[in-house]
Design a protein around this motif. Structure first.
Motif, mmCIF file in Angstrom:
data_model
loop_
_atom_site.group_PDB
_atom_site.id
_atom_site.type_symbol
_atom_site.label_atom_id
_atom_site.label_comp_id
_atom_site.label_asym_id
_atom_site.label_seq_id
_atom_site.Cartn_x
_atom_site.Cartn_y
_atom_site.Cartn_z
ATOM 1 N N ARG A 104 0.843 -1.203 0.000
ATOM 2 C CA ARG A 104 0.000 0.000 0.000
ATOM 3 C C ARG A 104 0.876 1.250 0.000
ATOM 4 O O ARG A 104 1.832 1.338 0.761
ATOM 5 C CB ARG A 104 -0.918 0.014 1.229
ATOM 6 N N LYS A 105 0.520 2.196 -0.849
ATOM 7 C CA LYS A 105 1.256 3.452 -0.938
ATOM 8 C C LYS A 105 0.264 4.613 -1.036
ATOM 9 O O LYS A 105 -0.865 4.448 -1.485
ATOM 10 C CB LYS A 105 2.165 3.471 -2.177
ATOM 11 N N GLU A 106 0.733 5.801 -0.638
ATOM 12 C CA GLU A 106 -0.078 7.012 -0.748
ATOM 13 C C GLU A 106 0.854 8.180 -1.036
ATOM 14 O O GLU A 106 1.930 8.280 -0.440
ATOM 15 C CB GLU A 106 -0.849 7.258 0.544
ATOM 16 N N ILE A 107 0.442 9.059 -1.948
ATOM 17 C CA ILE A 107 1.286 10.196 -2.293
ATOM 18 C C ILE A 107 0.418 11.405 -2.609
ATOM 19 O O ILE A 107 -0.633 11.283 -3.240
ATOM 20 C CB ILE A 107 2.210 9.856 -3.487
ATOM 21 N N ALA A 108 0.852 12.571 -2.131
ATOM 22 C CA ALA A 108 0.185 13.830 -2.459
ATOM 23 C C ALA A 108 0.755 14.352 -3.775
ATOM 24 O O ALA A 108 1.976 14.330 -3.981
ATOM 25 C CB ALA A 108 0.402 14.852 -1.349
ATOM 26 N N THR B 124 18.187 6.375 -3.266
ATOM 27 C CA THR B 124 17.973 5.377 -2.226
ATOM 28 C C THR B 124 19.020 4.284 -2.439
ATOM 29 O O THR B 124 19.786 4.335 -3.405
ATOM 30 C CB THR B 124 16.562 4.761 -2.304
ATOM 31 N N PRO B 125 19.092 3.281 -1.568
ATOM 32 C CA PRO B 125 20.092 2.229 -1.764
ATOM 33 C C PRO B 125 19.965 1.468 -3.082
ATOM 34 O O PRO B 125 20.935 0.823 -3.510
ATOM 35 C CB PRO B 125 19.851 1.301 -0.566
ATOM 36 N N HIS B 126 18.799 1.531 -3.746
ATOM 37 C CA HIS B 126 18.609 0.740 -4.964
ATOM 38 C C HIS B 126 18.178 1.555 -6.179
ATOM 39 O O HIS B 126 17.998 0.980 -7.256
ATOM 40 C CB HIS B 126 17.565 -0.353 -4.709
ATOM 41 N N MET C 167 11.590 -5.072 -2.278
ATOM 42 C CA MET C 167 12.083 -4.480 -3.519
ATOM 43 C C MET C 167 10.932 -3.945 -4.361
ATOM 44 O O MET C 167 11.036 -2.872 -4.976
ATOM 45 C CB MET C 167 12.879 -5.511 -4.308
ATOM 46 N N THR C 168 9.813 -4.673 -4.396
ATOM 47 C CA THR C 168 8.658 -4.196 -5.152
ATOM 48 C C THR C 168 8.107 -2.930 -4.527
ATOM 49 O O THR C 168 7.749 -1.970 -5.218
ATOM 50 C CB THR C 168 7.580 -5.284 -5.218
ATOM 51 N N GLY C 169 8.028 -2.903 -3.198
ATOM 52 C CA GLY C 169 7.563 -1.699 -2.516
ATOM 53 C C GLY C 169 8.471 -0.517 -2.774
ATOM 54 O O GLY C 169 8.004 0.606 -3.024
ATOM 55 N N ALA C 170 9.791 -0.743 -2.743
ATOM 56 C CA ALA C 170 10.736 0.332 -3.030
ATOM 57 C C ALA C 170 10.604 0.799 -4.463
ATOM 58 O O ALA C 170 10.743 1.992 -4.765
ATOM 59 C CB ALA C 170 12.161 -0.138 -2.747
ATOM 60 N N MET D 204 9.651 4.635 -5.888
ATOM 61 C CA MET D 204 10.375 5.354 -6.926
ATOM 62 C C MET D 204 9.448 5.777 -8.059
ATOM 63 O O MET D 204 9.479 6.928 -8.519
ATOM 64 C CB MET D 204 11.508 4.479 -7.466
ATOM 65 N N TYR D 205 8.584 4.860 -8.518
ATOM 66 C CA TYR D 205 7.696 5.188 -9.640
ATOM 67 C C TYR D 205 6.700 6.283 -9.255
ATOM 68 O O TYR D 205 6.434 7.195 -10.050
ATOM 69 C CB TYR D 205 6.952 3.946 -10.107
ATOM 70 N N LEU D 206 6.152 6.208 -8.058
ATOM 71 C CA LEU D 206 5.183 7.231 -7.647
ATOM 72 C C LEU D 206 5.858 8.581 -7.457
ATOM 73 O O LEU D 206 5.263 9.630 -7.752
ATOM 74 C CB LEU D 206 4.450 6.783 -6.385
#
Length: 235
Positions: free
Chosen positions: A8-12, A181-183, A103-106, A110-112
């Motif tokens: 789950r992610k959220e971005i303004a 970030t590290p990746h 890794m998928t969450g990271a 990045m994409y968002l």
């Protein structure tokens, strides 16, 4: 036994619901921050289609019948801004690496963030999407430090740093590090968003994605130039 997961992610976002919808629900919009692919609202793979409000898609069933699902909820805020809530659901097979979820969450972080940068700096500009992968040896963790050193030979790469990339056969690229970030490393130039992906924890090579907002970008030549640059840097 397959194990269920939900990221789950959220971005303004400094964009209207209509602008966010255009970016997440159309092929040209997706090319500007993710990767281009068509979305057909009449397809069985689209499970929710509410323009400027909600989008849900799923992948075709795999050999075992399982799918992955992606949900976007657009929430309008005052001043013409929005909050985008995102969920990636699915089932994780036993043979998948323990690094899959982090890794998928990271990757989604990045994409968002790239979506937010696109809507802030390049909204409405058509994009040409280019990608390239490094050599097989770049799946080793030590290669990432070589990439960072090539981007900033001083060894002090940081967000806000200015870097220059001399792509073979193309004009040099000068940009600012806008994500680190590290990746992942992200560069923003006057006409592009460029992202380097360090994927060694899941056994994959380094990759670069290049969202070009300048007209006349030659996809084949730019991809070949990035492949050569990555090979020279990481072999």
């Amino acid at each position: 036994m397959a194990e269920e997961f939900a990221i789950r992610k959220e971005i303004a976002l400094s964009a209207t619901p209509e602008e966010v919808w255009e970016a997440i629900a159309t092929e040209p919009g997706l090319a500007a921050w993710f990767m281009p692919f068509p979305i057909d609202p009449s397809s069985d793979l689209v499970t929710a289609w509410e323009p400027a409000q909600a989008l849900a898609t799923r992948t075709p069933p795999g050999p075992d019948g399982s799918t992955q699902a992606f949900e976007y909820l657009i929430v309008a805020k005052d001043g013409g801004s929005t909050v985008l809530r995102f969920v990636h659901r699915g089932f994780r097979d036993d043979d998948w690496s323990d690094e899959f979820e982090p890794m998928t969450g990271a990757g989604w972080d990045m994409y968002l963030y790239t979506l937010s940068q696109y809507l802030t700096h390049f909204a409405g500009r058509p994009a040409t999407y280019v990608e390239a992968e490094g050599p097989a040896s770049s799946a080793q963790p030590g290669c990432w430090s070589r990439l960072l050193g090539r981007l900033d030979p001083s060894g002090s790469i940081a967000e806000g740093s200015e870097v220059q990339v001399a792509l073979p056969g193309l004009a040099p690229i000068t940009g600012m590090v806008d994500y680190l970030t590290p990746h992942f490393v992200g560069l923003r130039t006057p006409d592009a968003l460029i992202r380097f992906h360090g994927r060694w924890p899941i056994g994959m090579t380094v990759a670069v994605s290049h969202h070009a907002y300048a007209e006349g970008t030659d996809v084949a030549a730019t991809s070949a130039a990035w492949s050569t640059w990555l090979a020279q840097t990481l072999a």
